[in-house]
Design an enzyme around this catalytic site. Sequence first.
Site, PDB file in Angstrom:
ATOM      1  N   ASP A 194       0.874  -1.166   0.000  1.00  0.00           N
ATOM      2  CA  ASP A 194       0.000   0.000   0.000  1.00  0.00           C
ATOM      3  C   ASP A 194       0.918   1.224   0.000  1.00  0.00           C
ATOM      4  OD1 ASP A 194      -2.377   1.668   0.557  1.00  0.00           O
ATOM      5  OD2 ASP A 194      -1.438   1.883   2.527  1.00  0.00           O
TER       6      ASP A 194
ATOM      7  N   ASP B  29      -0.208   5.208   0.845  1.00  0.00           N
ATOM      8  CA  ASP B  29      -0.503   6.191   1.891  1.00  0.00           C
ATOM      9  C   ASP B  29      -0.646   5.507   3.250  1.00  0.00           C
ATOM     10  OD1 ASP B  29      -0.672   8.498   0.158  1.00  0.00           O
ATOM     11  OD2 ASP B  29      -2.573   7.684  -0.562  1.00  0.00           O
TER      12      ASP B  29
ATOM     13  N   ASP C  65      -1.428  -0.644   5.947  1.00  0.00           N
ATOM     14  CA  ASP C  65      -1.682  -0.063   7.271  1.00  0.00           C
ATOM     15  C   ASP C  65      -3.151  -0.067   7.674  1.00  0.00           C
ATOM     16  OD1 ASP C  65      -2.173   2.030   5.252  1.00  0.00           O
ATOM     17  OD2 ASP C  65      -2.514   3.326   6.983  1.00  0.00           O
TER      18      ASP C  65
END
Length: 226
Positions: A12, A14, A175
């Site tokens: 991922d 961001d 995240d």
Amino acid sequence: MSDAPLRLVIFDVDGTLVDSQADIIGAMTLAFAAEDLAMPDRATVLAQVGLSLHVMMPRLVPQADAATHGRLVEGYKAAYMQLRATRGAAESSPMYPGALQTLQRLHAQPEVLLGVATGKSRRGLDKLIEGHALEGLFVTQQVADTHPSKPHPAMLEAALSETGVEAVHAVMVGDTSYDMEMAASAGITGIAVSWGYHDRTQLGAATHLIEDFAALPPLLEDIWKE
């Protein structure tokens, strides 16, 4: 010559590789102001990061109509690119400590391929890669323009297809709960990071949790030994 199977590490962006929350909140503030709408609080916005914008906006303002959601999406995109152009990607979305070194270390292993699965647009990802001089690192790049929003597994299925790597030899590093649910749906090992936008209590779908980037390479070695 190594007879090890090809491995794929999908990241991922961001909240995982880069901390872009300043630009995310700034662009969201401008988009909501243009529509004369009250801005949701910071925690609420960051909780939605990772979703595609067309899914995120109705969650943030469920009382608004579809046309307003569409304008918010376009307003956000324009404001985000404006903010990034003003400051530059390296400053506006700095990489987390150890991220670049870990990418380079993994990239140096012939049997390891790197990829990205992000809620960003193609334009946004291209600007980020250019800003951080990451060209050539990611052999597969899956973006929001061409896939259903996370946690739908389409991004990961496409990454596996493009690289020819089997799901059992791939991992997803992210995240948010959306990343980990996406990985589980695709039959890929999910590795959650503790420094992003979702609290660790939301990462129950993850197989592993790491506290810093230095922990990733040895964890991958352990996973691939199994």
